[in-house]
Design a protein around this motif. Sequence first.
Motif, PDB file in Angstrom:
ATOM      1  N   PHE A  77     -15.594  16.228   1.340  1.00 30.68           N
ATOM      2  CA  PHE A  77     -16.770  15.858   2.131  1.00 30.68           C
ATOM      3  C   PHE A  77     -16.418  15.333   3.525  1.00 30.68           C
ATOM      4  O   PHE A  77     -17.244  14.706   4.174  1.00 30.68           O
ATOM      5  N   ARG A  78     -15.223  15.594   3.989  1.00 25.29           N
ATOM      6  CA  ARG A  78     -14.807  15.089   5.290  1.00 25.29           C
ATOM      7  C   ARG A  78     -15.692  15.657   6.402  1.00 25.29           C
ATOM      8  O   ARG A  78     -15.890  16.865   6.502  1.00 25.29           O
ATOM      9  N   PRO A  79     -16.232  14.798   7.269  1.00 19.43           N
ATOM     10  CA  PRO A  79     -17.114  15.264   8.355  1.00 19.43           C
ATOM     11  C   PRO A  79     -16.371  16.140   9.368  1.00 19.43           C
ATOM     12  O   PRO A  79     -15.142  16.054   9.495  1.00 19.43           O
ATOM     13  N   GLU A  80     -17.139  16.933  10.094  1.00 20.28           N
ATOM     14  CA  GLU A  80     -16.551  17.825  11.079  1.00 20.28           C
ATOM     15  C   GLU A  80     -15.766  17.067  12.140  1.00 20.28           C
ATOM     16  O   GLU A  80     -14.716  17.516  12.595  1.00 20.28           O
ATOM     17  N   GLU A  81     -16.258  15.884  12.530  1.00 18.52           N
ATOM     18  CA  GLU A  81     -15.562  15.122  13.562  1.00 18.52           C
ATOM     19  C   GLU A  81     -14.202  14.603  13.106  1.00 18.52           C
ATOM     20  O   GLU A  81     -13.372  14.183  13.914  1.00 18.52           O
ATOM     21  N   ASN A  82     -13.968  14.637  11.791  1.00 25.03           N
ATOM     22  CA  ASN A  82     -12.670  14.218  11.233  1.00 25.03           C
ATOM     23  C   ASN A  82     -11.850  15.405  10.757  1.00 25.03           C
ATOM     24  O   ASN A  82     -10.867  15.236  10.044  1.00 25.03           O
ATOM     25  N   GLY A  83     -12.265  16.609  11.148  1.00 27.16           N
ATOM     26  CA  GLY A  83     -11.507  17.795  10.763  1.00 27.16           C
ATOM     27  C   GLY A  83     -12.243  18.713   9.802  1.00 27.16           C
ATOM     28  O   GLY A  83     -11.796  19.816   9.520  1.00 27.16           O
ATOM     29  N   GLY A  84     -13.356  18.256   9.261  1.00 25.39           N
ATOM     30  CA  GLY A  84     -14.141  19.076   8.348  1.00 25.39           C
ATOM     31  C   GLY A  84     -13.553  19.138   6.948  1.00 25.39           C
ATOM     32  O   GLY A  84     -12.432  18.685   6.712  1.00 25.39           O
ATOM     33  N   PRO A  85     -14.306  19.690   6.005  1.00 29.93           N
ATOM     34  CA  PRO A  85     -13.833  19.771   4.620  1.00 29.93           C
ATOM     35  C   PRO A  85     -12.565  20.614   4.494  1.00 29.93           C
ATOM     36  O   PRO A  85     -12.368  21.572   5.230  1.00 29.93           O
ATOM     37  N   ASP A  86     -11.726  20.224   3.558  1.00 25.97           N
ATOM     38  CA  ASP A  86     -10.541  21.006   3.207  1.00 25.97           C
ATOM     39  C   ASP A  86     -10.597  21.196   1.696  1.00 25.97           C
ATOM     40  O   ASP A  86     -10.142  20.351   0.924  1.00 25.97           O
ATOM     41  N   PHE A  87     -11.162  22.317   1.272  1.00 26.76           N
ATOM     42  CA  PHE A  87     -11.379  22.552  -0.150  1.00 26.76           C
ATOM     43  C   PHE A  87     -10.085  22.815  -0.903  1.00 26.76           C
ATOM     44  O   PHE A  87     -10.008  22.570  -2.111  1.00 26.76           O
ATOM     45  N   VAL A  88      -9.078  23.312  -0.209  1.00 31.24           N
ATOM     46  CA  VAL A  88      -7.780  23.548  -0.864  1.00 31.24           C
ATOM     47  C   VAL A  88      -7.147  22.215  -1.260  1.00 31.24           C
ATOM     48  O   VAL A  88      -6.710  22.025  -2.400  1.00 31.24           O
ATOM     49  N   LEU A  89      -7.116  21.274  -0.327  1.00 28.21           N
ATOM     50  CA  LEU A  89      -6.571  19.955  -0.628  1.00 28.21           C
ATOM     51  C   LEU A  89      -7.451  19.206  -1.625  1.00 28.21           C
ATOM     52  O   LEU A  89      -6.945  18.477  -2.481  1.00 28.21           O
ATOM     53  N   ALA A  90      -8.756  19.381  -1.502  1.00 28.18           N
ATOM     54  CA  ALA A  90      -9.666  18.728  -2.454  1.00 28.18           C
ATOM     55  C   ALA A  90      -9.363  19.192  -3.871  1.00 28.18           C
ATOM     56  O   ALA A  90      -9.203  18.368  -4.790  1.00 28.18           O
ATOM     57  N   SER A 103      -6.271  11.505 -16.226  1.00 26.66           N
ATOM     58  CA  SER A 103      -7.589  10.890 -16.043  1.00 26.66           C
ATOM     59  C   SER A 103      -8.686  11.685 -16.750  1.00 26.66           C
ATOM     60  O   SER A 103      -8.770  12.907 -16.627  1.00 26.66           O
ATOM     61  N   ALA A 104      -9.522  10.961 -17.487  1.00 26.00           N
ATOM     62  CA  ALA A 104     -10.738  11.560 -18.051  1.00 26.00           C
ATOM     63  C   ALA A 104     -11.872  11.451 -17.047  1.00 26.00           C
ATOM     64  O   ALA A 104     -12.684  12.373 -16.895  1.00 26.00           O
ATOM     65  N   VAL A 105     -11.938  10.324 -16.345  1.00 31.31           N
ATOM     66  CA  VAL A 105     -13.001  10.064 -15.372  1.00 31.31           C
ATOM     67  C   VAL A 105     -13.053  11.140 -14.297  1.00 31.31           C
ATOM     68  O   VAL A 105     -14.129  11.569 -13.868  1.00 31.31           O
ATOM     69  N   SER A 106     -11.893  11.610 -13.864  1.00 29.83           N
ATOM     70  CA  SER A 106     -11.847  12.584 -12.773  1.00 29.83           C
ATOM     71  C   SER A 106     -12.404  13.946 -13.168  1.00 29.83           C
ATOM     72  O   SER A 106     -12.710  14.762 -12.296  1.00 29.83           O
ATOM     73  N   THR A 107     -12.554  14.215 -14.471  1.00 28.34           N
ATOM     74  CA  THR A 107     -13.088  15.515 -14.878  1.00 28.34           C
ATOM     75  C   THR A 107     -14.534  15.695 -14.446  1.00 28.34           C
ATOM     76  O   THR A 107     -14.981  16.829 -14.250  1.00 28.34           O
ATOM     77  N   LEU A 108     -15.272  14.589 -14.265  1.00 26.46           N
ATOM     78  CA  LEU A 108     -16.669  14.720 -13.833  1.00 26.46           C
ATOM     79  C   LEU A 108     -16.769  15.153 -12.371  1.00 26.46           C
ATOM     80  O   LEU A 108     -17.382  16.190 -12.085  1.00 26.46           O
ATOM     81  N   PRO A 109     -16.176  14.422 -11.408  1.00 24.43           N
ATOM     82  CA  PRO A 109     -16.256  14.899 -10.026  1.00 24.43           C
ATOM     83  C   PRO A 109     -15.538  16.226  -9.809  1.00 24.43           C
ATOM     84  O   PRO A 109     -15.981  17.041  -8.992  1.00 24.43           O
ATOM     85  N   ALA A 110     -14.451  16.466 -10.538  1.00 23.70           N
ATOM     86  CA  ALA A 110     -13.750  17.747 -10.402  1.00 23.70           C
ATOM     87  C   ALA A 110     -14.627  18.888 -10.899  1.00 23.70           C
ATOM     88  O   ALA A 110     -14.697  19.961 -10.279  1.00 23.70           O
TER      89      ALA A 110
END
Length: 204
Positions: free
Chosen positions: A61-74, A86-93
């Motif tokens: 969700f990085r804003p454009e002024e900070n370089g914009g989204p990087d879905f590969v790194l995400a 992590s079990a918790v991370s399975t929800l946002p992932a």
Amino acid sequence: MIGMRRASISIERQEWDREPDDAGLELAATLGYSEAEGAFQSLIAKGSVLAMVNLANVYEFRPEENGGPDFVLAEYWYRKSIDAGSAVSTLPAGYFYLRRKKYKEAQQVFAVGVERGYAPSVLRLAHLYANGLGVEKNDARADELLTQASKLGNLLAKMWLAERYMSTKGDYLKIAKGLCLICVAAAQYHYERRYRPWSEKLKK
């Protein structure tokens, strides 16, 4: 940022208790995107797993002024957090893949959450089976998962399961069960919303 509260039930509390610097994690979540990136990377170097999922969120969700989204790194950091246990991370992932309409990948991630007993991911996997997203539509499997999530304390799963019971034609015992379940779940839901709005029981 992904907020995790200490007062939540079981899984989230367990993961919080394993964090090497929970105060630093909470602080990093309040920072702007440019500062948060470095803060989460520092926490990861200390062994923080929840910092990984938060860093993934920064890149997604990085804003454009900070370089914009990087879905590969995400995706990389979402996967790293899951691989770290992590079990918790399975929800946002899983939601990351849903937003990309990659339903099969979402199904696989939520299935890991099911294996690790994380109720919100169990609920999300039930939704995929109920709607045939990434998997063949299977109402019986959806009900099985909703029952599992309900037993784990998820109130949205309880209410959805109750609605499914009440929509059963001709099965008056199941309809009555649904009515009882939704009354109890609704009361619990309003209590949690008022006094524990961060609770894992309310997540979906």
